[in-house]
Scaffold this motif. Structure first.
Motif, short mmCIF file in Angstrom:
data_model
loop_
_atom_site.label_atom_id
_atom_site.label_comp_id
_atom_site.label_asym_id
_atom_site.label_seq_id
_atom_site.Cartn_x
_atom_site.Cartn_y
_atom_site.Cartn_z
N LYS A 248 -3.01 -6.69 2.24
CA LYS A 248 -2.34 -5.62 2.97
C LYS A 248 -0.82 -5.67 2.74
O LYS A 248 -0.19 -6.71 2.86
CB LYS A 248 -2.61 -5.75 4.47
N HIS A 249 -0.27 -4.56 2.38
CA HIS A 249 1.17 -4.34 2.27
C HIS A 249 1.86 -5.42 1.41
O HIS A 249 2.79 -6.10 1.88
CB HIS A 249 1.82 -4.29 3.65
N PRO A 250 1.45 -5.60 0.17
CA PRO A 250 2.15 -6.58 -0.69
C PRO A 250 3.55 -6.07 -1.02
O PRO A 250 3.79 -4.86 -1.08
CB PRO A 250 1.27 -6.62 -1.93
N ILE A 251 4.46 -6.99 -1.22
CA ILE A 251 5.83 -6.62 -1.54
C ILE A 251 6.31 -7.40 -2.76
O ILE A 251 5.71 -8.41 -3.14
CB ILE A 251 6.78 -6.87 -0.35
N GLY A 252 7.40 -6.95 -3.33
CA GLY A 252 8.06 -7.68 -4.41
C GLY A 252 7.18 -7.87 -5.63
O GLY A 252 6.43 -6.98 -6.05
N LYS A 253 7.24 -9.08 -6.19
CA LYS A 253 6.52 -9.39 -7.41
C LYS A 253 5.00 -9.36 -7.21
O LYS A 253 4.25 -9.08 -8.14
CB LYS A 253 6.95 -10.77 -7.93
N ARG A 255 3.35 -7.24 -5.34
CA ARG A 255 2.94 -5.84 -5.45
C ARG A 255 2.91 -5.40 -6.92
O ARG A 255 1.99 -4.68 -7.35
CB ARG A 255 3.89 -4.95 -4.66
N ASN A 259 -0.51 -4.08 -8.75
CA ASN A 259 -0.55 -2.74 -9.35
C ASN A 259 -0.88 -2.82 -10.84
O ASN A 259 -1.63 -1.99 -11.37
CB ASN A 259 0.78 -2.03 -9.13
#
Length: 363
Positions: A248-253, A255, A259
């Motif tokens: 849930k809601h990954p951020i930064g590297k 994400r 992707n």
């Protein structure tokens, strides 16, 4: 003589008495001098030359040097460069002669090597192919393998690999490139427990299980390999994509890594239909390693013709290595066999020819 005054005679007697006093030093006084060397000022020679009368002499580009070796168009003169200066003498006068060379502008400042190779398994011949191009665009792909190519192509996520350019071909993604993005996150936090037990580390572990399982497969045909992959590898790959899809809601590297993996999913699953496809393109990356090491020594090719020649010789050398040939002896044989007056039978010089293998093979 008035009180308080002394005669010249008394003064001289006192001086003689003082000169014989053993407590009075008779050594001459030594004066100390501090010598400071002055630093030589920079730019003195330049100033001296500038002070002389100036005569400019420009060497102009003539003949073939005025035209591009690749396209044949006339080069544009954009200025001149001072090559060296020389003091000359004429009767009663010195002058400075400045030597210039014309500077030309190249239309292409950065170009590229493309590399392709046959898969390590289920191929007819072991081939490495290097191709020079001035672009990294998708228009280069059909020039390398042809627009009607109907086989499989292992590639990374570079945007140039578009299905529209190869409508009849099959594109497959490299699992190593997917795993590398998760491993880089864990590597950043080496020594930090929070990252060693993070979502990225768990994703990298799940991909590692796929490679270990692939290594243990036994098969004889590409069809058998594809069937065993569907049986043993597909549940592991399904689990990997289920896991990263639930983050849930990954951020930064993280994400970016997720992707990238999701964008390549359709191509990754081609390994279950085509057994000849490897899981990664490490084989090809190992073949191009000499070019990346070599360019640190020779830095660049002077002309486009030189870059094309480099690609040709890399193709010869790396293909000879893949076919277990003595490279130096094989190349000497090629160079000594061809002349302008004869039409050679090309097939007799290919690295997999039985006679070539007998003469130059290492096994």
């Amino acid at each position: 003589m008035t009180p308080g005054q002394t005669s010249l005679f008394e003064d001289s007697v006192k001086e003689e008495e003082n000169s014989t006093d053993p407590n009075v030093s008779t050594e001459p006084a030594v004066e100390e001098y501090v010598v400071r060397r002055r630093k030589k000022k920079r730019g003195g020679r330049q100033a001296n030359l500038d002070a002389l009368p100036q005569v400019d002499k420009v060497y102009e580009l003539k003949g073939k040097k005025r035209f591009c070796d690749a396209c044949g168009e006339e080069l544009k003169i954009i200025g001149k460069h001072l090559a060296h200066r020389k003091i000359k003498c004429k009767p009663m006068e010195f002058y400075c002669e400045n030597f210039y060379v014309q500077v030309v502008k190249s239309e292409r400042s950065k170009c590229y090597f493309w590399a392709a190779s046959s898969a390590k398994e289920f191929n007819q011949h072991n081939i490495a192919y290097f191709f020079y191009a001035a672009s990294r665009g998708d228009e280069v792909i059909p020039r390398i393998i042809g627009p009607d190519y109907r086989g499989c192509l292992m590639c990374d996520g570079h945007s140039a690999y578009q299905q529209e350019r190869l409508p009849n071909g099959t594109l497959e993604a490299c699992l190593i490139h997917i795993a590398r993005k998760f491993k880089e996150i864990v590597k950043i936090g080496k020594g930090a427990k929070i990252l060693q037990h993070s979502k990225a580390a768990e994703a990298a572990t799940k991909l590692g299980e796929i490679f270990h399982t692939e290594h243990d497969l036994s098969y004889t045909t590409r069809e058998e390999k594809a069937a065993k992959r569907r049986l043993r590898l597909k549940p592991l790959l399904d689990e990997f994509y289920r896991f990263i899809g639930e983050i849930k809601h990954p951020i930064g590297k993280l994400r970016v890594a997720i992707n990238y993996a999701l964008n390549q999913k359709e191509r990754v699953y081609q390994i279950f239909e085509h057994g000849e496809l490897p899981l990664d393109n490490n084989h090809d990356e190992q073949l191009i390693r000499p070019t990346t090491i070599g360019r640190k020594n020779y830095l660049f090719a002077k002309t486009e013709a030189g870059a094309e020649a480099n690609a040709t010789w890399y193709t010869f050398i790396q293909t000879a290595k893949l076919n277990q040939l003595k490279v130096r002896e094989y190349l000497e044989h090629l160079l000594s066999s061809f002349t302008w007056t004869e039409s050679p039978v090309w097939e007799a010089y290919l690295p997999w020819d039985p006679e070539i293998q007998r003469k130059f093979g290492t096994q």
